[in-house]
Design a protein around this motif. Structure first.
Motif: not given
Length: 225
Positions: A111-115, A167-171, A181-189
């Motif tokens: 998981i990549e987290t963004k705030t 996944q990318l999480w944004r709080h 949101v789930s991410l593909d192999r390139a890191g895109e949504a």
């Protein structure tokens, strides 16, 4: 005998004063005040969610660290265990690596987290970049159990194993919600954005940090004016 008389006199005075007090205000009046609406049940209302603003943190880096900790708390509540995702003391690496043994066996979430409004670049979660991160973690961890997990994650990413998801999480701290949101192999949504209510976890984490960081090194205060 004198002490007994004094004791009886004091008790009589107390009873008399109580009776007078009750007569003046009425026991029923006090009972009604305790009951609130007079029905015997006082309606309870929970306090509203109080947003946390960027001013609650000493720096934007501290805000980001709070977001990563919030992701850990939310994942732990669902039975996931965090393992280290950063090979060094700095921020480089994977924000969150979570593992568990599910009904179908081993599962992992990266998981990549963004705030709030922090920026995200797809390359941060591309398979190529994560493969490099996992290689460094494998070489530097010094723990055979963790090393085996990192090797399993590396192999799973390379083979497109469905048990390993990104996944990318944004709080959004002011709203108490988290976008996932789930991410593909390139890191895109890859797929729709899921909106999760996270205010309960946010408030719990904030309350704990308010007690832990009493020196206000990272945290200026729970709800600054």
């Amino acid at each position: 005998m004198v002490m007994e008389l004094l004791g009886l006199a004091g008790l009589s005075a107390l009873v008399a004063s109580g009776a007078g007090y009750a007569g003046r205000w009425g026991w029923r009046g006090w009972r009604a005040r305790l009951d609130g609406d007079g029905t015997g049940e006082t309606p309870l209302v929970l306090p509203p969610f109080r947003p946390i603003t960027p001013r609650a943190f000493v720096s934007s880096n501290d805000q980001g660290a709070f977001g990563e900790a919030l992701s850990c708390v939310m994942m732990a509540a669902e039975g996931w265990r965090p393992i280290n995702g950063k090979p060094g003391p700095g921020p480089q690496g994977v924000d969150g690596i979570f593992v568990r043994m599910g009904e179908a066996g081993f599962e992992a979430r990266l998981i990549e987290t963004k705030t709030n409004a922090s920026r995200y670049a797809a390359r941060q979660m591309s398979d190529a970049k994560l493969g490099e991160d996992l290689t460094r973690l494998y070489l530097t961890c010094g723990d055979p159990v963790l090393g085996k997990l990192y090797a399993r994650l590396y192999k799973g990413l390379a083979e497109g194993d469905a048990a390993i998801r990104k996944q990318l999480w944004r709080h959004h701290l002011a709203r108490g919600v988290t976008e996932q949101v789930s991410l593909d192999r390139a890191g895109e949504a890859d797929g729709p954005v899921r909106l999760v209510q996270s205010h309960v976890f946010l408030e719990a984490l904030a309350a704990g940090l308010d007690e832990l960081d009493r020196g206000r090194r990272y945290w200026t205060g729970l709800y600054p004016s």
